[in-house]
Design a protein around this motif. Structure first.
Motif, PDB file in Angstrom:
ATOM      1  N   TRP A   6      91.831 -25.139  62.637  1.00 33.40           N
ATOM      2  CA  TRP A   6      90.698 -25.067  61.444  1.00 33.40           C
ATOM      3  C   TRP A   6      89.455 -25.706  61.792  1.00 33.40           C
ATOM      4  O   TRP A   6      88.388 -25.442  61.164  1.00 33.40           O
ATOM      5  CB  TRP A   6      91.337 -25.284  60.257  1.00 33.40           C
TER       6      TRP A   6
ATOM      7  N   ARG B 178      85.787 -21.181  61.870  1.00 37.67           N
ATOM      8  CA  ARG B 178      85.064 -21.037  60.701  1.00 37.67           C
ATOM      9  C   ARG B 178      84.260 -19.908  61.010  1.00 37.67           C
ATOM     10  O   ARG B 178      83.762 -19.058  59.974  1.00 37.67           O
ATOM     11  CB  ARG B 178      83.968 -22.364  60.862  1.00 37.67           C
TER      12      ARG B 178
ATOM     13  N   PRO C 282      85.845 -30.196  44.534  1.00 35.83           N
ATOM     14  CA  PRO C 282      86.983 -29.502  44.850  1.00 35.83           C
ATOM     15  C   PRO C 282      87.744 -29.083  43.578  1.00 35.83           C
ATOM     16  O   PRO C 282      87.416 -29.599  42.706  1.00 35.83           O
ATOM     17  CB  PRO C 282      88.020 -30.490  45.629  1.00 35.83           C
TER      18      PRO C 282
ATOM     19  N   ARG D 288      81.715 -20.788  48.624  1.00 40.37           N
ATOM     20  CA  ARG D 288      82.226 -21.705  49.662  1.00 40.37           C
ATOM     21  C   ARG D 288      83.547 -21.212  50.419  1.00 40.37           C
ATOM     22  O   ARG D 288      84.115 -20.452  49.856  1.00 40.37           O
ATOM     23  CB  ARG D 288      82.491 -23.187  48.934  1.00 40.37           C
TER      24      ARG D 288
ATOM     25  N   ARG E  84      90.438 -22.763  50.965  1.00 43.53           N
ATOM     26  CA  ARG E  84      91.673 -22.825  51.828  1.00 43.53           C
ATOM     27  C   ARG E  84      92.652 -22.098  50.834  1.00 43.53           C
ATOM     28  O   ARG E  84      92.577 -22.459  49.542  1.00 43.53           O
ATOM     29  CB  ARG E  84      92.006 -24.304  52.157  1.00 43.53           C
TER      30      ARG E  84
ATOM     31  N   GLY F 231      92.022 -19.485  57.159  1.00 45.17           N
ATOM     32  CA  GLY F 231      91.957 -20.839  55.967  1.00 45.17           C
ATOM     33  C   GLY F 231      93.300 -21.065  55.311  1.00 45.17           C
ATOM     34  O   GLY F 231      93.469 -21.889  54.386  1.00 45.17           O
TER      35      GLY F 231
ATOM     36  N   ARG G  13      89.606 -33.551  50.766  1.00 40.35           N
ATOM     37  CA  ARG G  13      88.320 -33.496  51.694  1.00 40.35           C
ATOM     38  C   ARG G  13      87.355 -32.819  51.078  1.00 40.35           C
ATOM     39  O   ARG G  13      86.179 -32.448  51.764  1.00 40.35           O
ATOM     40  CB  ARG G  13      88.855 -32.464  52.987  1.00 40.35           C
TER      41      ARG G  13
ATOM     42  N   GLU H 206      87.569 -29.447  49.604  1.00 38.59           N
ATOM     43  CA  GLU H 206      87.593 -28.196  49.711  1.00 38.59           C
ATOM     44  C   GLU H 206      88.460 -27.604  48.658  1.00 38.59           C
ATOM     45  O   GLU H 206      89.393 -27.929  48.161  1.00 38.59           O
ATOM     46  CB  GLU H 206      88.478 -27.928  51.012  1.00 38.59           C
TER      47      GLU H 206
END
Length: 232
Positions: free
Chosen positions: A14, A20, A53, A75, A78, A99, A122, A124
């Motif tokens: 990833w 990406r 997040p 965005r 995941r 993802g 992170r 996400e």
């Protein structure tokens, strides 16, 4: 391959530029298909366009559910996926490029869920199907407590999501989707449950899980009504 090695491999894939690029390219394809072929209405899409997040918690009726919701988020999102979606090197590479992140099915593997919480750490957004595997019908099935654990451990809100029409559009075994009305309703975010001494007591986890299931059902009911109206 051990769970730790699989997770490490997925994370390594990833982090590459290729991953990406593939993710963004596939999202463009999904958007194009939605615009030109599928009949999709989404309510509350603005709730995906926020910073920081959060957890997206949709009902699960079809393999279309995740891609349709993710394609509307500005965005990268995941997604937790069952370990069986990572068969061998090629299967792992494909799922990682999409993802996805591996997690064991069932009541919840705490070690895997902690790894998922690290993804949220992170910054996400993370998509989780609280029902686990695909269900059928308009009633929200039993949901697992892992979503409550993730929200509490990460301190992030959860967006309950109802989806109607995807089961008819692409039932299990179908290779291509049918053009039927699909409605997606993204409800108001639920604040995460609070930890007590670094832990989420069973009572609080069960109470929050029940609240999440109720919110998902309300969103599902609205999605069903809207899809029916679209069918006219």
């Amino acid at each position: 391959m051990t769970e730790e090695r699989l997770e490490a491999r997925v994370l390594a894939i990833w982090q590459t530029r290729r991953a990406r690029w593939v993710y963004r390219a596939l999202r463009v394809v999904v958007k194009a298909v939605v615009r030109s072929y599928l009949r999709v209405e989404m309510v509350g899409a603005e709730r995906l366009a926020v910073e920081g997040p959060f957890i997206i918690a949709p009902v699960h009726r079809s393999n279309l559910d995740g891609p349709l919701v993710n394609s509307r988020c500005p965005r990268i999102v995941r997604s937790l996926a069952k370990r069986e979606m990572f068969p061998g090197r090629v299967g792992t590479w494909i799922s990682a490029m999409l993802g996805a992140f591996p997690v064991n099915r069932g009541a919840g593997d705490r070690r895997s869920l902690q790894a998922a919480a690290n993804l949220i750490g992170r910054g996400e957004p993370l998509l989780v199907f609280p029902e686990g595997s695909r269900q059928s019908g308009h009633r929200v099935g039993e949901i697992f407590g892992g979503t409550a654990f993730l929200a509490a451990r990460s301190g992030v809100p959860i967006l309950p999501v109802g989806i109607a029409g995807t089961e008819e559009a692409m039932p299990p075994g179908a290779r291509f989707p049918r053009r039927v009305p699909i409605s997606i309703v993204i409800a108001e975010p639920l604040p995460p449950p609070e930890l007590e001494g670094g832990r989420l007591p069973s009572l609080q986890r069960n109470e929050f899980t029940a609240r999440l299931r109720e919110a998902m059902q309300v969103a599902m009911d609205e999605a069903v009504e809207r899809a029916s109206s679209m069918a006219g």
